[in-house]
Scaffold this motif. Sequence first.
Motif, PDB file in Angstrom:
ATOM      1  N   ARG A  92      79.625  76.339 115.238  1.00 34.63           N
ATOM      2  CA  ARG A  92      80.479  76.507 114.080  1.00 34.63           C
ATOM      3  C   ARG A  92      80.403  75.337 113.084  1.00 34.63           C
ATOM      4  NH1 ARG A  92      87.115  76.267 115.146  1.00 34.63           N
ATOM      5  NH2 ARG A  92      87.777  76.295 113.001  1.00 34.63           N
ATOM      6  N   ASP A 127      86.528  73.643 117.543  1.00 36.56           N
ATOM      7  CA  ASP A 127      87.190  74.382 118.270  1.00 36.56           C
ATOM      8  C   ASP A 127      88.508  73.085 118.611  1.00 36.56           C
ATOM      9  OD1 ASP A 127      85.872  76.675 117.736  1.00 36.56           O
ATOM     10  OD2 ASP A 127      85.436  76.939 119.908  1.00 36.56           O
ATOM     11  N   GLY A 132      91.275  76.945 117.061  1.00 39.02           N
ATOM     12  CA  GLY A 132      90.267  78.111 116.942  1.00 39.02           C
ATOM     13  C   GLY A 132      89.653  78.284 118.205  1.00 39.02           C
ATOM     14  N   SER A 133      88.580  79.158 117.950  1.00 39.87           N
ATOM     15  CA  SER A 133      87.601  79.447 119.389  1.00 39.87           C
ATOM     16  C   SER A 133      86.399  79.996 118.834  1.00 39.87           C
ATOM     17  CB  SER A 133      88.227  80.510 120.252  1.00 39.87           C
ATOM     18  OG  SER A 133      88.578  81.739 119.242  1.00 39.87           O
ATOM     19  N   GLY A 134      85.694  79.872 117.532  1.00 40.62           N
ATOM     20  CA  GLY A 134      84.803  80.254 117.001  1.00 40.62           C
ATOM     21  C   GLY A 134      83.375  79.642 117.736  1.00 40.62           C
ATOM     22  N   SER A 135      83.460  78.185 117.993  1.00 47.16           N
ATOM     23  CA  SER A 135      82.314  77.556 118.830  1.00 47.16           C
ATOM     24  C   SER A 135      81.881  78.196 119.999  1.00 47.16           C
ATOM     25  CB  SER A 135      82.616  76.126 118.685  1.00 47.16           C
ATOM     26  OG  SER A 135      82.992  75.538 117.569  1.00 47.16           O
ATOM     27  N   GLU A 169      83.400  74.960 107.073  1.00 46.78           N
ATOM     28  CA  GLU A 169      84.182  74.246 108.207  1.00 46.78           C
ATOM     29  C   GLU A 169      85.406  74.685 108.408  1.00 46.78           C
ATOM     30  OE1 GLU A 169      83.693  69.960 109.269  1.00 46.78           O
ATOM     31  OE2 GLU A 169      84.890  70.130 107.588  1.00 46.78           O
ATOM     32  N   GLU A 171      86.697  77.710 108.110  1.00 53.45           N
ATOM     33  CA  GLU A 171      86.767  79.314 108.491  1.00 53.45           C
ATOM     34  C   GLU A 171      86.500  79.352 110.108  1.00 53.45           C
ATOM     35  OE1 GLU A 171      84.404  81.256 106.107  1.00 53.45           O
ATOM     36  OE2 GLU A 171      85.764  81.079 104.284  1.00 53.45           O
ATOM     37  N   ASP A 172      87.033  80.108 110.763  1.00 49.78           N
ATOM     38  CA  ASP A 172      86.905  80.332 112.099  1.00 49.78           C
ATOM     39  C   ASP A 172      86.464  81.970 112.459  1.00 49.78           C
ATOM     40  OD1 ASP A 172      86.703  79.661 114.670  1.00 49.78           O
ATOM     41  OD2 ASP A 172      88.708  80.223 115.325  1.00 49.78           O
ATOM     42  N   ALA A 175      85.216  83.432 115.758  1.00 48.18           N
ATOM     43  CA  ALA A 175      86.326  83.903 116.740  1.00 48.18           C
ATOM     44  C   ALA A 175      86.468  85.406 116.809  1.00 48.18           C
ATOM     45  CB  ALA A 175      87.587  83.313 116.267  1.00 48.18           C
TER      46      ALA A 175
END
Length: 258
Positions: A92, A127, A132-135, A169, A171-172, A175
Amino acid sequence: MAAAAAVVAGVLVVTDDDKGSRGGSSDDVVQGPPGAPGSGGSDGSGEPDRSGGSQGPGNLVTPAHSSGPGGTTVVIGEAGAKHTLDVYEDLRCPPCASFDQAVGPTIAKDIKAGTYKVSFHFAAILDKNMGGSGSANALSALGAALDVSPDTFLDYKAALMSSKNHPEESEDSYADDDQLLTVSQEVYALKTNASFREALREGTYDPWAKKMIADFDASGVSGTPTVKLDGSQLTGSGGSTPATAAEFTDAVDKQLKG
């Protein structure tokens, strides 16, 4: 303690006074691709467990082409290569995307030439410090691509990090499984791959991604991207991670000759 992330000289840096603490253990993990006999991801029928329930360390599913305790060793290249390049990234992280766009093709070429094999390590700094959880979600999807083949892993990683697809950066977007599936359509081996799609949708490799992230947290590396050749960190101008293919190649040549 509170943690903070900052981009310094093109490197995402994590400051975390409690980063040494981590939950879970890599003990009692069963190796093997989904559905393999004895795989932690099997429900006993020889098929992967797609129940979607909570998965503990005992039923961790590890991708094919991974190895080591917990399946968190991801090495791509000729087994007999005399040198190892360690690449530390956050899927991410914008500086990591810039590094991948500039240097990734050179690394892929060097892998094929047998200059070194590459060991990949992944963080979830954004994250943890921005929410968030995108990574982690993108890493789980990348595990599903690794299960297809090492080349598919490299191609999907390049697509995720491309200027076309990589989020800002703030934005996620990774996810969102739909976004990850959209990016996968740029990879030939994944366009009609039902197993990949199911693994992504079901979060088959979510526990594996968490273990990969825990290993990064325990590595002592605090910024991404970071690259090391045979254990020695490679730097470009100003002592930072090489930002161009020319800087990277020069750093590799100096290390190999030294």
